[in-house]
Design a protein around this motif. Structure first.
Motif, short mmCIF file in Angstrom:
data_model
loop_
_atom_site.label_atom_id
_atom_site.label_comp_id
_atom_site.label_asym_id
_atom_site.label_seq_id
_atom_site.Cartn_x
_atom_site.Cartn_y
_atom_site.Cartn_z
N LEU A 221 0.82 -1.21 0.00
CA LEU A 221 0.00 0.00 0.00
C LEU A 221 0.86 1.26 0.00
O LEU A 221 0.54 2.24 -0.68
CB LEU A 221 -0.93 -0.03 1.22
N CYS A 222 1.97 1.24 0.74
CA CYS A 222 2.88 2.40 0.77
C CYS A 222 3.34 2.74 -0.65
O CYS A 222 3.37 3.91 -1.04
CB CYS A 222 4.13 2.10 1.61
N ARG A 223 3.70 1.73 -1.40
CA ARG A 223 4.20 1.97 -2.76
C ARG A 223 3.13 2.64 -3.62
O ARG A 223 3.40 3.59 -4.36
CB ARG A 223 4.62 0.64 -3.38
N SER A 224 1.89 2.13 -3.53
CA SER A 224 0.81 2.75 -4.31
C SER A 224 0.53 4.16 -3.84
O SER A 224 0.29 5.07 -4.64
CB SER A 224 -0.48 1.91 -4.19
N LEU A 225 0.56 4.34 -2.51
CA LEU A 225 0.31 5.67 -1.95
C LEU A 225 1.35 6.67 -2.46
O LEU A 225 1.01 7.80 -2.86
CB LEU A 225 0.33 5.60 -0.42
N ILE A 226 2.62 6.27 -2.47
CA ILE A 226 3.68 7.17 -2.94
C ILE A 226 3.44 7.53 -4.42
O ILE A 226 3.60 8.69 -4.82
CB ILE A 226 5.07 6.51 -2.76
N ALA A 227 3.02 6.54 -5.21
CA ALA A 227 2.74 6.81 -6.64
C ALA A 227 1.63 7.84 -6.78
O ALA A 227 1.70 8.74 -7.62
CB ALA A 227 2.37 5.51 -7.35
N HIS A 228 0.61 7.73 -5.92
CA HIS A 228 -0.50 8.70 -5.98
C HIS A 228 -0.06 10.08 -5.53
O HIS A 228 -0.43 11.09 -6.12
CB HIS A 228 -1.66 8.21 -5.10
N LEU A 229 0.74 10.13 -4.45
CA LEU A 229 1.20 11.44 -3.97
C LEU A 229 2.06 12.11 -5.04
O LEU A 229 2.00 13.33 -5.22
CB LEU A 229 2.01 11.27 -2.68
N SER A 230 2.85 11.31 -5.78
CA SER A 230 3.70 11.87 -6.84
C SER A 230 2.85 12.42 -7.98
O SER A 230 3.27 13.35 -8.68
CB SER A 230 4.63 10.79 -7.39
N ALA A 231 1.68 11.83 -8.19
CA ALA A 231 0.83 12.26 -9.31
C ALA A 231 -0.09 13.40 -8.93
O ALA A 231 -0.82 13.94 -9.77
CB ALA A 231 -0.01 11.07 -9.78
N LYS A 232 -0.06 13.78 -7.64
CA LYS A 232 -1.00 14.78 -7.14
C LYS A 232 -0.72 16.15 -7.74
O LYS A 232 0.35 16.71 -7.55
CB LYS A 232 -0.88 14.84 -5.61
N LYS A 233 -1.66 16.64 -8.48
CA LYS A 233 -1.53 17.98 -9.06
C LYS A 233 -2.90 18.65 -9.00
O LYS A 233 -3.89 18.03 -8.64
CB LYS A 233 -1.06 17.88 -10.52
N GLU A 234 -2.93 19.92 -9.34
CA GLU A 234 -4.21 20.62 -9.34
C GLU A 234 -5.00 20.20 -10.58
O GLU A 234 -4.92 20.82 -11.62
CB GLU A 234 -3.97 22.13 -9.38
N THR A 235 -5.69 19.09 -10.49
CA THR A 235 -6.43 18.61 -11.66
C THR A 235 -7.90 18.42 -11.31
O THR A 235 -8.25 18.23 -10.17
CB THR A 235 -5.86 17.26 -12.14
N GLU A 236 -8.71 18.47 -12.33
CA GLU A 236 -10.14 18.24 -12.16
C GLU A 236 -10.47 16.82 -12.60
O GLU A 236 -11.29 16.61 -13.49
CB GLU A 236 -10.93 19.27 -12.98
N CYS A 237 -9.78 15.85 -12.04
CA CYS A 237 -10.02 14.46 -12.42
C CYS A 237 -9.63 13.55 -11.26
O CYS A 237 -9.06 14.02 -10.27
CB CYS A 237 -9.23 14.09 -13.67
N TYR A 238 -9.98 12.28 -11.39
CA TYR A 238 -9.58 11.32 -10.35
C TYR A 238 -8.21 10.78 -10.71
O TYR A 238 -7.93 10.47 -11.86
CB TYR A 238 -10.56 10.16 -10.28
#
Lengths: 103, 531
Positions: free
Chosen positions: B488-505
């Motif tokens: 789960l940590c690995r997936s979480l890190i991938a999501h945090l890295s992709a976090k940007k001001e976007t209007e999408c999931y």
């Protein structure tokens, strides 16, 4: 945050070993023992399940605990929560499952 | 290890709130067999083991389900699934009425109406909410409960779930469970980050330390799509005891004040995340510690508060009683917790269709494991269990698959004797996440560079974790839990890295050992989303 089990009161009924959500309590030589006290969540499920008030909740020193112990006695819909401090003073508060929280 | 094969129709993994409610709902509409696999005992397992003293998702008279959707959307800055929130909100009050019929005490006024706290909370005595649910489940025919059985891997073929592998917590038994449909109702994850008290009291968390992210990790490994994991839940809690603060803030109107006694909550806003953000900022700017101002409440209020906390977080009551300084004479210090992944509060979890079916066919998710639908809390988790259970019925006419038990044995972790322990690796994992992926130690901040370091180090730990061996079943479970958290940590890190001001999931899927990020457009209320 953890529990201690008073061996002299334990009747080895095993209810706490079944109920602990972390499976932390085992029967050893006909007494319940907590194998990993540092893994306890402090939910008090075992206190409520114990028919002999052999299990007490306490706050660890690392979270500011002052040494008091809390036990629970069930009586119908009532739960009698008793806190015993290191100076042996005792205070009991009773909650009733028929009374809703007001806040 | 002994091998036991079990055949059922609807397998529910996790007998917490969502799982128990799904079982009860399923039985209302189908006579097919239900099996709940629970790693503890359904009487006191899951988030509600200690109790809960309010139902935070309810629609008061004069308000509509859409109002609830709007509130959750605002709180999550728009990144929510409208279809999931609306279908959840529409079922909230029905769930409450059913719970009351089962024996839950709910505060009522003289006219017999529920007393609300704001427009979406009602006050209860929820100390016994799990025993009530468990009793209702055990009274049903055709629901089998397997307590103290830990599911650790799905059985999936051609992206269709066929069952799951599990082990007994006490005895050396491997279960191979085949089912026509499976519900993941395992809860979310704690223990990914260094906690507030890393020593003896390291499990004094708000979210259960026994919620290891098992359901999410199994889904990730099976290639299921996950959503919005970057929305971590960081709770504002009473210092040390990590007990909830809402009862003080909303219940007796206690304001958040800094060390100078200034009310700062109005400066930052009153949503869940703003209350926390304000506290972090006051501390960073040298105006901490922060408190909830309770001095001045009446003695009667104090006694009622002690009782209220006994029914959900007894450590806080013990703190007040042993110190002899109750909330009427001492303000309650507050702090932020380490981040958790929990779909009951934020939108993190499985990517599901409107019926709560995941991207793996016949695998459903509800409650804290299901994403896209934040602020579902207790009653929303129940409604999701109900929606998933009803949808699972369509698979009941199918034949139960025959499973290859040899495959199951191959799934078992094989260790070699090494000098490090599960505890060593868990502490290391939590330290990495704390320092490089936005834990308490960095005031929840991280950078692209720090996430890269976190990713590398977590993968190193994943490799090391393959070499630990167990001497009994309990230790074996601890190894599985560590691996779940690392996944789960690995997936979480991938999501945090992709976090940007976007209007999408922001969604993700594990493909050939690599996590790919998938951006999906927003889904609104009234739409039916299909995979």
């Amino acid at each position: 945050m953890s529990i201690e089990i008073r061996q002299e009161l334990c009747t080895a009924c095993g209810r706490c070993t079944q109920i602990c959500p972390g499976s932390l309590i085992k029967l050893k030589e006909k007494k319940a023992v907590i194998l990993h006290p540092e893994r306890c969540w402090g939910c008090a499920s075992c206190l409520k399940e114990c028919p002999a008030q052999a299990i007490a909740l306490f706050l660890g020193e690392d979270m500011g605990g002052l040494g008091a112990r809390m036990t629970v006695r069930k009586e119908g819909t009532l739960l009698h929560w008793t806190v015993t401090k290191p100076d042996s003073s005792v205070q009991t508060i009773t909650t009733n499952s028929r009374d809703a929280n007001k806040y | 290890m002994d091998l036991q094969c079990i055949d059922t129709d609807f397998l529910i993994i996790g007998g917490g709130t969502a799982g128990c409610w799904a079982a009860l709902s399923f039985r209302e509409h189908s006579n097919a067999r239900v099996l709940i696999a629970e790693k503890a005992d359904i009487k006191r397992s899951g988030c509600l083991a200690a109790g809960v003293n309010a139902l935070n998702a309810y629609i008061a008279p004069g308000k509509k389900p859409q109002d609830y959707v709007d509130y959750a959307r605002t709180d999550a800055e728009g990144i929510v699934r409208g279809d999931l929130l609306l279908t959840m909100a529409e079922g909230l009050n029905r769930a409450v009425e059913k719970l009351e019929k089962l024996g839950l005490t709910i505060l009522k006024d003289e006219q017999g109406q529920y007393v609300t706290r704001g427009w979406r909370n009602i006050k209860i005595n929820g100390e016994n909410i799990k025993p009530i649910l468990a009793k209702a489940v055990l009274a049903q025919e055709n629901i089998t409960v397997l307590n103290r059985v830990n599911v650790f891997e799905y059985i999936v073929k051609d992206n269709h779930i066929l069952g799951a592998y599990a082990i007994d917590i006490d005895k050396p038994i491997l279960y191979v469970i085949s089912a026509k449909a499976v519900l993941c109702a395992t809860g979310g994850a704690s223990g990914l980050y260094k906690p507030n008290h890393p020593g003896f009291s390291r499990h004094k968390l708000w979210y259960p330390p026994f919620n290891t992210g098992a359901g999410l990790a199994m889904g990730i490994r099976a290639g299921a799509e996950m959503t919005t994991l970057e929305m971590r839940f960081i709770a504002l809690r009473c210092k040390d005891t990590i007990a909830p603060t809402g009862t003080l803030a909303q219940g007796v109107g206690a304001k958040q004040i800094n060390s100078a006694g200034e009310v700062y909550e109005t400066k930052y806003g009153l949503t869940t995340s703003q209350r926390l953000h304000g506290t972090v900022m006051e501390n960073l700017n040298g105006r901490g510690p922060c408190y909830l101002q309770t001095i001045g409440i009446t003695k009667e209020q104090e006694t009622d508060l002690i009782k209220a906390y006994l029914n959900m977080a007894p450590s806080q009551s013990l703190r007040w009683l042993e110190s002899g300084k109750g909330p009427s004479v001492q303000n309650v210090e507050i702090e932020g917790t380490e981040p958790y992944i929990t779909g009951g509060h934020t939108a993190a979890g499985y990517w599901v269709n409107t019926n709560r079916e995941t991207t793996v066919r016949a695998l459903f998710a509800a409650g804290d494991a299901a994403g896209g639908c934040p602020q579902k809390y207790v009653t929303g988790a129940m409604v999701e269990g109900e929606i998933a259970a009803k949808a699972a019925i369509k698979y009941m006419d199918k034949k139960t698959p025959a499973l290859n038990t040899d495959e199951a044995i191959k799934q078992l972790p094989k260790g070699s004797n090494v000098s490090f322990t599960v505890d060593d690796l868990e502490k290391e994992m939590q330290a990495i996440m704390d320092e490089h992926a936005g834990g308490i130690g960095t005031s929840y901040r991280f950078s692209e560079a720090s996430l890269k370091i976190a990713n590398e180090k977590i993968q190193e730990l994943e490799a090391l974790s393959k070499h630990i061996s167990a001497t009994d079943m309990q230790e074996f479970v601890y190894i599985l839990e560590l691996k779940e958290r690392l996944t789960l940590c690995r997936s979480l890190i991938a999501h945090l890295s992709a976090k940007k001001e976007t209007e999408c999931y922001i969604n993700s899927r594990l493909e050939n050992g690599k996590i790919s990020i998938i951006l999906r457009p927003l889904v609104g209320e009234g739409e039916i989303y299909e995979h």
